[in-house]
Design an enzyme around this catalytic site. Structure first.
Site, PDB file in Angstrom:
ATOM      1  N   GLY A 237       5.076  25.335  39.747  1.00  0.00           N
ATOM      2  CA  GLY A 237       5.540  26.531  40.424  1.00  0.00           C
ATOM      3  C   GLY A 237       6.438  27.374  39.537  1.00  0.00           C
ATOM      4  N   SER A 238       7.405  28.020  40.156  1.00  0.00           N
ATOM      5  CA  SER A 238       8.239  28.983  39.433  1.00  0.00           C
ATOM      6  C   SER A 238       9.205  28.351  38.449  1.00  0.00           C
ATOM      7  CB  SER A 238       9.029  29.830  40.437  1.00  0.00           C
ATOM      8  OG  SER A 238       8.161  30.680  41.146  1.00  0.00           O
ATOM      9  N   THR A 239       9.295  27.002  38.415  1.00  0.00           N
ATOM     10  CA  THR A 239      10.208  26.382  37.459  1.00  0.00           C
ATOM     11  C   THR A 239       9.768  26.607  36.011  1.00  0.00           C
ATOM     12  OG1 THR A 239       9.039  24.274  37.697  1.00  0.00           O
ATOM     13  CG2 THR A 239      10.990  24.619  39.069  1.00  0.00           C
TER      14      THR A 239
END
Length: 651
Positions: free
Chosen positions: A325-327
């Site tokens: 994801g956005s990590t």
């Protein structure tokens, strides 16, 4: 009638014949004596050592001396795995004979479970007849006394003292330390006949990775026996070499704090020292009690673990992985800077939906109305999908994949545990290996926000985050800090593997770091729930989807069935000015990273930096046992800025 002529006797011929026969007889005697002499010479000279050894073996019995297995400590010298005295029942098959003749009677003296009998039969098939085979691993004092009375009836059956492995913190370190269990046929096949001299061997975790170091070298005792095979005395000894002790970089209190911070949630988390790559804590939830496996787990307990839908035996950090994801946005942003496609001040307009030129399908942002004009720092802090959709499309999947490999994704972290999952970085080559379809631009777009073909582990996320924190050094991750080859010997640090650089531009790295600080301390950061900490935190939230939107409506993970709820993630480090800890947290079915994963990271930071432990900390440790015995698709990625913020678990 004519009388027959009388034959005259040939005395010379008879004498000659006698001499020939005598010579042949003499030659036969000489040859027999020569053969006998040669036979005695062979026995007494050529094969003297062999027959002398056999004769000695009739009088002397070699008994293997198993060394004490090395102890395992945490970074402060607190014992995690040790050995306690115990007694087991062993059988030497050459002396005991067919088990059908004595095993039923022995079962009346010493209680034997079906699992123990089945394990004995399996072990004896894999062991040579002159080597002892364990029958029952834990003998009580009462059983030992009853057996002593009838010992004479069971030749080859002995009660043997040994050191039994014990894990003082059970489930707390199950996926780090691992466990030992009884040697089986597969172990002998994989490690050779020498392992059969040991009753136990490492099966998982560090017990397996450092098996050769921990188990030591076998020794022998020369025991004089009588004609019945009973021991009369010790006539010689070759001492065993004890196994080496290991000191881990893991901190017991931080490990307990990390488990307590998860509460009832399942998932995984890793904390590392960004300066060295040493692992400070590593948790995979749910877990299990490793002591169950040491002497053979019961069918009921094993089936309970296997049938648990939460998969407690599965090491999520090492074997697992999923879309990050956005990590990964800080890493994608750094790739945009290093590739020359962006500067930190370049801005992208977010209207709430991104379209690939010439296509009608839209890719949603985390805010329905968009974020407006956004630069690199704001794109990290507010998790602006559009910025990364466009950046990934401009970069192209080949360039993006090259930089992600440079940052440690799709590569082993070097963690000293077996079977590490290398993960997957989206690329044309990978898709060709799993599909006949060509690579589509839309797949590049969602790769920019950590979705699609991505598979990243918490170990890889923690390692990359640590590299951002320390100024660009990508360290190999390690659990074992030092070893000691004897109680009186000094600890020797294990050699470290040289680090690699993820970037040589300090300005690019500084811009990414500032964006991660704004994620927590900025006015619109997705992890602003952590801003109350008395130290500066740099971080990034993430949400890996398990279900997609329908039409233009995004699914609220809190309204979905539990098994379809998104995976919540958080990566970060602290204190931002001089980091001493970097973490990656993955919460299964957690929903949003900002509300589910970030508070866990805050509790870990507090425990490490302030010594403040989360609620439930004291309840994590169990008493030691007695000494006697989904692929994501397009949709909103990280909407934590609009979601209710969970309170920190820190009291």
């Amino acid at each position: 009638m004519r009388r027959p002529r009388r034959l005259l006797k040939n005395t010379a011929a008879e004498a000659s014949q006698f001499r020939r026969r005598a010579a042949l007889a003499f030659a036969g005697v000489v040859l027999a004596l020569a053969g006998l002499a040669l036979w005695y010479f062979r026995l007494q000279v050529l094969q003297y050592e062999d027959y002398a050894t056999r004769s000695e073996q009739n009088r002397i019995k070699l008994s293997p001396v198993v060394p004490g297995r090395g102890l395992i400590y945490d970074r402060d010298g607190r014992i995690l795995a040790d050995n306690v005295p115990a007694f087991r029942l062993e059988v030497t098959m050459n002396e005991a004979g067919d088990p059908a003749g004595w095993l039923p009677e022995l079962s009346k003296i010493i209680a034997l479970t079906p699992e123990e009998i089945a394990g004995f039969h399996e072990a004896r098939k894999a062991t040579r007849g002159f080597k002892p085979v364990p029958l029952k691993m834990r003998i009580t004092p009462d059983e030992a006394a009853r057996f002593a009375v009838d010992r004479w009836r069971y030749p080859g059956v002995e009660i043997v003292s040994y050191l039994n492995r014990r894990y003082l913190h059970g489930a707390l370190f199950a996926h780090v330390v691992g466990y030992v269990a009884r040697v089986d046929a597969d172990d002998v096949k994989a490690m050779g006949e020498d392992i059969a001299n040991f009753s136990h061997t490492g099966k998982t975790g560090l017990e397996r990775s450092y098996e050769q170091v921990l188990r030591g070298g076998i020794g022998y005792e020369k025991v004089e026996t009588n004609v019945e095979g009973r021991p009369m005395g010790l006539v010689g000894r070759v001492p065993a070499t004890p196994g080496a002790d290991l000191r881990l970089s893991v901190d017991l209190d931080l490990q307990k704090a990390m488990v307590a911070a998860f509460g009832e949630a399942d998932g995984s988390a890793v904390a590392v020292d960004p300066r060295t790559g040493q692992v400070l804590a590593m948790v995979s939830k749910p877990s299990y009690d490793t002591n169950l496996f040491v002497n053979g787990i019961s069918h009921a307990d094993y089936n309970a673990l296997l049938n648990d839908p939460s998969r407690p035996l599965f090491n999520r950090n090492v074997l697992g992985g999923g879309p990050p994801g956005s990590t990964v946005k800080p890493m994608v942003a750094l790739a945009g800077l290093d590739s020359g496609l962006r500067t930190a001040e370049d801005r992208t307009f977010s209207s709430g939906e991104f379209f690939i030129p010439g296509q009608r399908r839209g890719y949603r942002d985390s805010h329905r109305g968009g974020h407006g004009w956004t630069d690199l720092r704001q794109s990290i802090a507010q998790s602006v999908n559009t910025y990364y959709y466009k950046l990934a499309l401009d970069m192209g999947i080949d360039t993006l994949a090259r930089y992600m490999h440079r940052y440690g994704f799709g590569e082993p972290t070097g963690i000293d545990l077996a079977g590490e999952n290398e993960g997957v970085v989206p690329s044309r080559d990978y898709k060709r290996s799993v599909s006949t379809e060509p690579w589509y631009p839309g797949e590049t777009v969602i790769a920019g926000i950590g979705q699609g073909y991505w598979i990243a582990t918490a170990l890889q996320l923690a390692r990359a985050t640590a590299a951002i924190a320390n100024g660009g050094d990508l360290h190999e991750l390690r659990l074992v800090e030092a070893r000691r080859d004897g109680y009186r010997e000094p600890w020797r640090a294990l050699p470290a593997t040289p680090s690699t650089r993820i970037t040589d531009n300090a300005g690019h790295l500084r811009a990414v770091q500032e964006g991660m600080v704004m994620t927590v301390h900025g006015p619109r950061g997705t992890a602003r729930a952590l801003a109350s900490a008395p130290y500066t935190i740099a971080g990034k939230t993430g949400t890996a989807q398990r279900s997609s939107r329908k039409g233009s409506v995004s699914a609220d993970p809190r309204s979905l069935p539990y098994h379809l709820r998104h995976t919540a993630l958080f990566v970060g480090y602290a204190p931002a000015e001089a980091p001493t800890i970097a973490v990656a947290v993955v919460v299964e079915h957690g929903g949003y990273g900002g509300s589910a994963a970030a508070p866990i990271a805050r509790a870990v930071f507090d425990a490490w930096l302030l010594g403040k432990m989360p609620e439930g900390f004291e309840d994590v440790e169990r008493p030691p046992p007695p000494a006697a015995d989904g692929e994501a698709v397009n949709g909103p990625d990280d909407a934590a800025a609009d979601a209710p913020v969970a309170r920190s678990t820190t009291p």
